[in-house]
Enzyme design. Structure first.
Site, PDB file in Angstrom:
ATOM      1  N   GLN A 142      36.013 -10.820  20.014  1.00 46.58           N
ATOM      2  CA  GLN A 142      34.427 -11.366  19.459  1.00 46.58           C
ATOM      3  C   GLN A 142      33.812  -9.832  19.351  1.00 46.58           C
ATOM      4  OE1 GLN A 142      33.044 -14.461  18.856  1.00 46.58           O
ATOM      5  NE2 GLN A 142      31.737 -13.043  17.866  1.00 46.58           N
ATOM      6  N   ASP A 228      24.287 -15.485  24.932  1.00 47.71           N
ATOM      7  CA  ASP A 228      25.613 -16.214  24.835  1.00 47.71           C
ATOM      8  C   ASP A 228      24.916 -17.464  25.716  1.00 47.71           C
ATOM      9  OD1 ASP A 228      28.149 -17.443  24.808  1.00 47.71           O
ATOM     10  OD2 ASP A 228      28.883 -16.072  25.972  1.00 47.71           O
ATOM     11  N   CYS A 268      27.932 -15.028  19.882  1.00 44.08           N
ATOM     12  CA  CYS A 268      29.223 -15.247  19.555  1.00 44.08           C
ATOM     13  C   CYS A 268      29.492 -16.709  19.157  1.00 44.08           C
ATOM     14  CB  CYS A 268      30.214 -14.879  20.815  1.00 44.08           C
ATOM     15  SG  CYS A 268      29.713 -16.033  22.197  1.00 44.08           S
ATOM     16  N   ARG A 296      35.284 -12.394  12.459  1.00 35.36           N
ATOM     17  CA  ARG A 296      36.542 -12.541  13.285  1.00 35.36           C
ATOM     18  C   ARG A 296      37.652 -12.710  12.482  1.00 35.36           C
ATOM     19  NH1 ARG A 296      35.601 -15.463  18.172  1.00 35.36           N
ATOM     20  NH2 ARG A 296      38.031 -14.976  18.387  1.00 35.36           N
TER      21      ARG A 296
HETATM   22  N1  NVA Z   1      31.065 -17.229  27.105  1.00 29.07           N
HETATM   23  C1  NVA Z   1      31.504 -18.088  26.487  1.00 29.07           C
HETATM   24  C2  NVA Z   1      31.759 -17.925  25.158  1.00 29.07           C
HETATM   25  C3  NVA Z   1      32.520 -18.902  23.980  1.00 29.07           C
HETATM   26  C4  NVA Z   1      33.092 -18.102  22.836  1.00 29.07           C
HETATM   27  C5  NVA Z   1      32.602 -19.075  27.035  1.00 29.07           C
HETATM   28  O1  NVA Z   1      33.324 -18.231  27.854  1.00 29.07           O
HETATM   29  O2  NVA Z   1      32.629 -20.141  27.223  1.00 29.07           O
HETATM   30  N1   CP Z   2      32.964 -17.191  19.635  1.00 25.42           N
HETATM   31  C1   CP Z   2      34.156 -17.932  19.799  1.00 25.42           C
HETATM   32  O1   CP Z   2      35.133 -17.442  20.249  1.00 25.42           O
HETATM   33  O2   CP Z   2      34.249 -19.323  19.395  1.00 25.42           O
HETATM   34  P1   CP Z   2      35.281 -20.512  19.659  1.00 25.42           P
HETATM   35  O3   CP Z   2      34.982 -20.732  21.231  1.00 25.42           O
HETATM   36  O4   CP Z   2      35.027 -21.591  18.722  1.00 25.42           O
HETATM   37  O5   CP Z   2      36.428 -19.921  19.396  1.00 25.42           O
END
Ligand code: NVA
Ligand code: CP
Length: 312
Positions: A142, A228, A268, A296
Site C-alpha cells: 500500500q 486509516d 488506503c 496498487r
Molecule cells: N489498517 C487496516 C488496513 C486495511 C487495508 C487493517 O489492517 O485492517
Molecule cells: N487497501 C487495501 O489493502 O484494501 P483491501 O483490504 O481491500 O485489500
C-alpha cells in the site's frame, strides 16, 4: 529479507518496506510508470508469461485481491487463490510445511495474514519470493502505491512532510519505515494508548518522525495528510473502546486547511466517512484515494517483475 532455498540462488522477499533500497524503489517506480502507460493504451506486457502467483488470504480484501489477481493475468501469468477456510491452513497444517509445498508449485506467493512472524516463517521455508499483502504490523504494497501516487501528483517525496492522523497501526509503521529509506518526515498523531512503537516499526532511529498529541499540529505545514480506519482487521473486539478514544482523530476540513495549500489527502481504503475522515475531505479536491487504489495494480506488477526478473 532474502533466503537461499532455490538451488543456491538468493530468493528476494518483500515482507516489509525496508526489504528494498532507495535505488530499488527508484527503479520500481520508473517501471510502474511504464507498465501503467502500456496498460492505459492496451499494449501487451507479458513479462511474467507462464509464471504462477499463489495468493493466501487469512483476512478479507477487495483491492489487494483484485490488483494482484488482475495484475498477474495482465503480465501473462496465472493465479491460485487460497483462504484459511478453504485450505489446510485453517486446519492447523504447520506454516513451514505449507510454505515448502506451495513454493514447489508456484513462482511467487502473496500472503495477507495476522502476525508478521507468520509471514517470516513462511518466507524462511519458501523456495520462491514472498510478498506481504498486509500483516498486523505492515502493509508495504500500500505504501508503495501511495508514494508512487504522491510522485505522480507532486514529484519527489524526499524532503516532504507526511501527517499521519489516527491509529499507530500497520500503515503508520510502514510510513515510518518508508520515511527512513526515502528521506521524508512523518508527523504522527495518535490517541494515547495507540502510539506507534519504534521497535515494532523496525526503525533505526527516531530522526525521521515527530510525535504530536494534537492532530491539528501534526497537519500544520504537511504536504500530505493521511489516515486509516480506527479499527484494523483482527482488532474488532476493541471497536467500541476505539470509537471513544479516536473521536478527535477525524481528518476534517480544518486539518486540511492547517496543511499546505497544495497538500494531498490519502487513505488506503476501505474508509468510514464520519469516523477517521469527513466526507468533504475524502470526496474533496485534495483527495487522491482513487488513484492510490488504482496504483496498487501498477506498482505491484512492477514489484512482482522485480522480485522474479530483477532490474531489466
Ligand atoms: N489498517 C487496516 C488496513 C486495511 C487495508 C487493517 O489492517 O485492517
Ligand atoms: N487497501 C487495501 O489493502 O484494501 P483491501 O483490504 O481491500 O485489500
Amino acid at each position: 529479507m532474502s533466503s537461499s532455498l532455490s538451488a543456491g540462488v538468493p530468493v528476494r522477499h518483500y515482507l516489509q518496506f525496508s526489504d528494498l533500497t532507495a535505488s530499488d524503489y527508484a527503479y520500481i517506480f520508473e517501471r510502474a510508470a511504464l507498465i501503467k502507460k502500456k496498460f492505459k493504451t492496451y499494449e501487451k506486457h507479458h513479462s511474467l508469461a507462464d509464471r504462477t502467483l499463489a495468493m493466501i488470504f487469512e483476512k478479507a480484501s477487495t483491492r489487494t485481491r483484485v490488483s494482484f489477481e488482475a495484475g498477474m493475468y495482465q503480465l501473462g501469468g496465472s493465479v491460485v487463490h487460497l483462504t484459511t477456510g478453504d485450505s489446510q491452513l485453517g486446519r492447523a497444517e504447520p506454516i513451514e510445511d505449507s510454505a515448502k509445498v506451495i513454493s514447489r508449485m508456484v513462482d511467487l506467493v502473496m500472503i495477507r495474514t495476522y502476525e508478521q512472524t507468520k509471514i517470516e516463517s513462511f518466507a524462511a521455508h519458501s523456495r520462491v519470493p514472498v510478498i506481504n499483502g498486509l500483516t498486523n504490523e505492515f502493509h508495504p504494497c500500500q505504501i508503495l502505491a501511495d508514494i508512487f501516487t504522491y510522485i505522480e501528483h507532486r514529484g519527489a517525496i524526499a524532503g516532504k512532510t507526511v501527517a499521519w492522523v489516527g491509529d499507530g497501526n500497520n500503515m503508520a509503521n510502514t510510513w515510518l519505515q518508508a520515511s527512513e529509506i526515502l528521506g521524508f518526515k512523518v508527523h504522527v498523531s495518535t490517541p494515547g494508548g495507540y502510539e506507534v512503537d519504534q521497535a515494532v516499526a523496525g526503525l533505526r532511529s527516531s530522526d525521521s518522525y515527530q510525535v504530536f498529541s494534537d492532530p491539528m499540529e501534526a497537519c500544520a505545514g504537511a504536504d500530505l495528510v493521511t489516515t486509516d480506519v480506527w479499527t484494523s482487521m483482527g482488532y474488532e473486539a476493541e471497536n467500541e473502546a476505539r470509537k471513544l478514544a479516536f473521536n478527535d482523530w477525524c481528518v476534517d476540513a480544518d486539518m486540511m486547511r492547517a496543511a499546505r495549500p497544495d497538500a494531498l489527502f490519502m487513505h488506503c481504503l476501505p474508509a468510514h466517512r464520519g469516523e477517521e475522515v469527513e466526507a468533504d475531505v475524502i470526496d474533496g479536491p485534495q483527495s487522491v484515494v482513487w488513484d492510490e487504489a488504482e496504483n496498487r495494480l501498477h506498482v505491484q506488477k512492477a514489484l512482482m517483475e522485480f522480485l522474479l526478473l530483477g532490474k531489466l
